[in-house]
Design a protein around this motif. Structure first.
Motif, PDB file in Angstrom:
ATOM      1  N   LEU A 133      38.415  40.651  95.613  1.00 18.33           N
ATOM      2  CA  LEU A 133      37.961  41.668  96.962  1.00 18.33           C
ATOM      3  C   LEU A 133      36.827  41.062  97.599  1.00 18.33           C
ATOM      4  CD1 LEU A 133      38.583  45.140  95.086  1.00 18.33           C
ATOM      5  CD2 LEU A 133      39.806  44.024  97.070  1.00 18.33           C
ATOM      6  N   ALA A 136      37.962  38.458  99.942  1.00 18.66           N
ATOM      7  CA  ALA A 136      38.494  38.921 101.325  1.00 18.66           C
ATOM      8  C   ALA A 136      37.708  39.787 102.193  1.00 18.66           C
ATOM      9  CB  ALA A 136      39.366  40.326 100.600  1.00 18.66           C
ATOM     10  N   ARG A 137      36.337  40.486 101.557  1.00 22.17           N
ATOM     11  CA  ARG A 137      35.452  40.910 102.468  1.00 22.17           C
ATOM     12  C   ARG A 137      35.014  39.841 103.359  1.00 22.17           C
ATOM     13  NH1 ARG A 137      34.785  44.551  98.067  1.00 22.17           N
ATOM     14  NH2 ARG A 137      33.154  43.270  97.208  1.00 22.17           N
ATOM     15  N   SER A 186      42.164  47.726 100.451  1.00 28.11           N
ATOM     16  CA  SER A 186      42.025  46.387 101.037  1.00 28.11           C
ATOM     17  C   SER A 186      43.412  46.193 101.703  1.00 28.11           C
ATOM     18  CB  SER A 186      41.863  45.378 100.127  1.00 28.11           C
ATOM     19  OG  SER A 186      42.088  44.003 100.485  1.00 28.11           O
ATOM     20  N   GLU A 187      43.755  45.584 102.743  1.00 30.20           N
ATOM     21  CA  GLU A 187      45.076  45.030 103.177  1.00 30.20           C
ATOM     22  C   GLU A 187      45.308  43.653 102.692  1.00 30.20           C
ATOM     23  OE1 GLU A 187      46.974  47.205 104.635  1.00 30.20           O
ATOM     24  OE2 GLU A 187      45.432  48.793 104.805  1.00 30.20           O
ATOM     25  N   GLN A 188      44.315  43.185 101.859  1.00 32.49           N
ATOM     26  CA  GLN A 188      44.449  41.621 101.824  1.00 32.49           C
ATOM     27  C   GLN A 188      44.572  41.181 100.512  1.00 32.49           C
ATOM     28  OE1 GLN A 188      40.435  41.545 104.627  1.00 32.49           O
ATOM     29  NE2 GLN A 188      40.959  39.496 103.499  1.00 32.49           N
TER      30      GLN A 188
END
Length: 309
Positions: A133, A136-137, A186-188
C-alpha cells in the motif's frame, strides 16, 4: 476488480517455494521474468529451487523460514525490500495437512496446523500489505496483488480432517475480508484466494517437516492413520497438476479474479452445504455421491474404535 498487468522486473514473494504449488509458481514467475523472493522450511529443497531458477537468468533472493514464526516472515520482507523493494505479488502458499477425528487432535497438532496454514497467511498479510500500500501511495501506476492459498476444505467440511478444515475455512474468511478491506483503501492492490481440490503436491507428506517441539507424543491414532492413507490416495491420484494450478493463479492475477478453483465441479458440494445453511437443515452426508467411500470410512473407524475400547 482491476487486473494486474504482469511485466518483467516485477517482484513476487512465494512461501513454501521448495515444492508443490510454490515451486511451480516460482517456475512460471521465472518464465514471466519476475524477480523472485522465496522461502521454504526445507533448506535442501529451497537450495535446489534457487539453483534451478537462477539458471533461467532471473534474480532470486531466498531465505529458509517457517511461516508460522512472525520473525521469519518479517525477515523475508526485509530481504525483499533490500533486494527489490516492495513486492508486486505475494503468494502465501505454505501449508500442511493433518487428519483424524477432531477430538483426537492434540494441542500440538492444532498449534502446528494453525501455525502454518492460518498464521502463515496472517503474518504474510500483516507484514507485506502495508509495504504494498505504501508503494501504491507513492506511485499511482503501481499495482499489487496478494494470493492466499486455502483449499476446497475451506468451503467444505470433510470428516476426519478437522484441524485442516478449520485452518482453511479461516484462510477463506481472512481472504474475503482482505479483499473487502483493500477495496476500501486502494484501487491498486487486490487479493485472491486459491481453493484447490486434490492436486499432487506432496502435502500428504507434510509430517516430514513438522518441528520436533510440535510432534505429538506416542503413535498416531487409528483415525489419523486412516486419514493419512485416504489423503495419500486422493492427492496422488489427482489429474490436475501443480503446474496447471500455477497457470490458473497467474491467470487470475492478470484477470482480477478473486476465487480460483482447480476443480469447479466440486462447487456442487459447496452449493449443497450452503443450501444446508440457508434452509437450516442438518449437514448433508458428504459421501452422498460416493456412498461406498463413506461406508468404508465408517466401517474402518468403528472397527478401530471397537478395538480401542
Amino acid at each position: 476488480m482491476s487486473a494486474l498487468t504482469l511485466r518483467p522486473g516485477m517482484t513476487a514473494v512465494i512461501t513454501g517455494a521448495g515444492s508443490g504449488f510454490g515451486l511451480e509458481l516460482a517456475r512460471l514467475g521465472a518464465e514471466k521474468g519476475l524477480n523472485l523472493v522465496l522461502t521454504d522450511v526445507q533448506q535442501d529443497a529451497l537450495d535446489a529451487a534457487v539453483t534451478e531458477l537462477t539458471a533461467k537468468g532471473v534474480k532470486v533472493a531466498a531465505l529458509r523460514g517457517d511461516v508460522s514464526r512472525a520473525e521469519d516472515v518479517q525477515a523475508l520482507a526485509d530481504l525483499c525490500m533490500e533486494c527489490f523493494g516492495a513486492p508486486h505479488i505475494v503468494i502465501n502458499n505454505a501449508g500442511v495437512a493433518h487428519g483424524g477425528l477432531i477430538w483426537e487432535h492434540t494441542q500440538r497438532d492444532w498449534e502446528w496446523v494453525l501455525g502454518v496454514n492460518l498464521f502463515g497467511v496472517v503474518h504474510g498479510v500483516r507484514v507485506f500489505t502495508p509495504l504494498m500500500l505504501n508503494a501504491a501511495r507513492k506511485d499511482p501506476s503501481w499495482q499489487g496483488h496478494i494470493v492466499n492459498v486455502a483449499s476446497m476444505a475451506g468451503l467444505l467440511n470433510s470428516p476426519n480432517m478437522g484441524a485442516y478444515n478449520v485452518s482453511k475455512h479461516a484462510v477463506v474468511s481472512l481472504s474475503e475480508t482482505l479483499y473487502q478491506d483493500l477495496a476500501l483503501v486502494s484501487e491498486q492492490v487486490h487479493a485472491s484466494v486459491l481453493c484447490p481440490y486434490f492436486v499432487p503436491t506432496g502435502i500428504h507428506m507434510s509430517h516430514r517437516n513438522r518441528p520436533a517441539e510440535l510432534r505429538s507424543e506416542g503413535k498416531p491414532t487409528p483415525s489419523q492413520m486412516i486419514a493419512q492413507a485416504m489423503s495419500t490416495k486422493a492427492v496422488t491420484s489427482g489429474k490436475v497438476t501443480a503446474a496447471d494450478t500455477a497457470k490458473l493463479v497467474f491467470g487470475a492475477i492478470e484477470a482480477g479474479q478473486f476465487y480460483i478453483y482447480t476443480h469447479p465441479q466440486a462447487l456442487a458440494m459447496v452449493q449443497t452445504r450452503l443450501e444446508d445453511v440457508m434452509q437450516g437443515r442438518n449437514p448433508t452426508d458428504p459421501f452422498a455421491g460416493k456412498p461406498e467411500i463413506g461406508a468404508q470410512l465408517k466401517t474402518a473407524l468403528r472397527e478401530a474404535m471397537a478395538k480401542q475400547g
